[in-house]
Design an enzyme around this catalytic site. Sequence first.
Site, PDB file in Angstrom:
ATOM      1  N   GLY A  23       3.711   7.838  -2.205  1.00 18.62           N
ATOM      2  CA  GLY A  23       4.836   7.433  -1.352  1.00 18.62           C
ATOM      3  C   GLY A  23       6.050   8.296  -1.655  1.00 18.62           C
TER       4      GLY A  23
ATOM      5  N   ASP B  79      -2.907   5.438  -4.187  1.00 24.84           N
ATOM      6  CA  ASP B  79      -2.235   5.237  -2.900  1.00 24.84           C
ATOM      7  C   ASP B  79      -3.295   5.054  -1.814  1.00 24.84           C
ATOM      8  OD1 ASP B  79       0.967   6.154  -2.134  1.00 24.84           O
ATOM      9  OD2 ASP B  79      -0.436   5.668  -0.507  1.00 24.84           O
TER      10      ASP B  79
ATOM     11  N   GLY C  76       2.177   6.137   2.417  1.00 26.82           N
ATOM     12  CA  GLY C  76       2.201   7.331   1.566  1.00 26.82           C
ATOM     13  C   GLY C  76       1.487   8.465   2.287  1.00 26.82           C
TER      14      GLY C  76
ATOM     15  N   LEU D 213       4.755   0.453  -7.420  1.00 26.74           N
ATOM     16  CA  LEU D 213       5.607   0.764  -6.267  1.00 26.74           C
ATOM     17  C   LEU D 213       4.908   0.442  -4.949  1.00 26.74           C
ATOM     18  CD1 LEU D 213       6.873   4.316  -7.328  1.00 26.74           C
ATOM     19  CD2 LEU D 213       8.253   2.265  -7.254  1.00 26.74           C
TER      20      LEU D 213
ATOM     21  N   ALA E 285       8.821  -2.370  -8.873  1.00 29.33           N
ATOM     22  CA  ALA E 285       9.920  -2.063  -7.950  1.00 29.33           C
ATOM     23  C   ALA E 285      10.087  -3.226  -6.992  1.00 29.33           C
ATOM     24  CB  ALA E 285       9.598  -0.794  -7.177  1.00 29.33           C
TER      25      ALA E 285
ATOM     26  N   TYR F 104       9.591 -10.164   4.275  1.00 27.84           N
ATOM     27  CA  TYR F 104       9.578  -9.061   3.309  1.00 27.84           C
ATOM     28  C   TYR F 104      10.379  -9.453   2.070  1.00 27.84           C
ATOM     29  CZ  TYR F 104      10.684  -4.488   1.324  1.00 27.84           C
ATOM     30  OH  TYR F 104      10.858  -3.434   0.472  1.00 27.84           O
TER      31      TYR F 104
END
Length: 323
Positions: A10, A31, A36, A76, A117, A148
Amino acid sequence: MRIFITGGAGFIGSHLAQRLIDDDHRVIALDDLSTGQMENIEHLIGNDRFDYRIGSVRDAPLVAELVDRCDLTVHLAAAVGVRLIIERPVHTIETNVHGTEIVLEAVARKQKPILIASTSEVYGKAASPFVEEADLVLGPTSHSRWAYACSKALDEWLALAYAREKGVPVVIARLFNTVGPRQTGRYGMVLPTFVSQALRGDPVTVFGTGEQSRCFGHVRDATEAMVRLMEHASTTGEVFNVGTDQEVTINRLAEMVVSATGSRSEVVHIPYDEAYAEGFEDMHRRVPDVAKLERMTGFRPRIPLEQIIEDVVVHQRAVAARD
Ligand code: UDP
């Protein structure tokens, strides 16, 4: 050290991988290439300190294997970008909640440290500047944007629960608007969108009145902050804002981009209900308090917005010249 980065292809993951490799660490990136892209890590492929796997954080055996091979995990991988979040709410909730559950289970089994994150979205409609201990004020469940925020808040709760109940060394970074080279505008992010509109000479599309404000931080600063958070043992079990406090309205950002690119684009205003699908609510103001980050790590993101815009313009011009 060996560091496992979920979402390693990403925008932020690829910058973090580079930063860690420059510091002589080894990186394994996972990923699923949903948001990404291979182009993000192209320049790392072939480096003997870099390895990658295409796969999902929801693949528990794969995640367990990669956690095992590494000393530390940076999580992440997530569904991100306002446009994507609104258009694919099921994918957003399932990826963010289930993916984090799997990663946390794997690190807990081995008692290995993890940096997760999170996002400034979790503050929702609370009043800026945001301090980490502030109440979260989210909107109704009928508005998909809040799914979200809620999914990432749940990630934080789960991570802190693992820290308290199972002693897992967890640190949480709440990233504020992070921008820089390689970020795509495809999922709704404003700066790469404005820069590509201006470079093409297309209208620069400001949503709403444009008087809403944000603080944009350079991805280089954000990754530096993450590295510092991983290095300081005293950050364990804590949540940190990561961002700058240089506040700018979206109208001003549009002007700055037009001027930095020397574009003839006009700036147009688009009502929210035309810009986004139903269920959208914008945040009027979002400013972090980054005192805790500075106090605990001695670092504070400082790259000025002019420099950030310049870096994005240079990057997009280079990509356009290559294509
Ligand atoms: N925005 C805009 N034009 C665009 C994309 C976004 O005016 O083409 C606005 C958006 O409504 C918001 C701000 O820019 O007020 C930042 O949007 P972004 O999606 O980058 O981040 P977030 O809303 O998560 O802060």
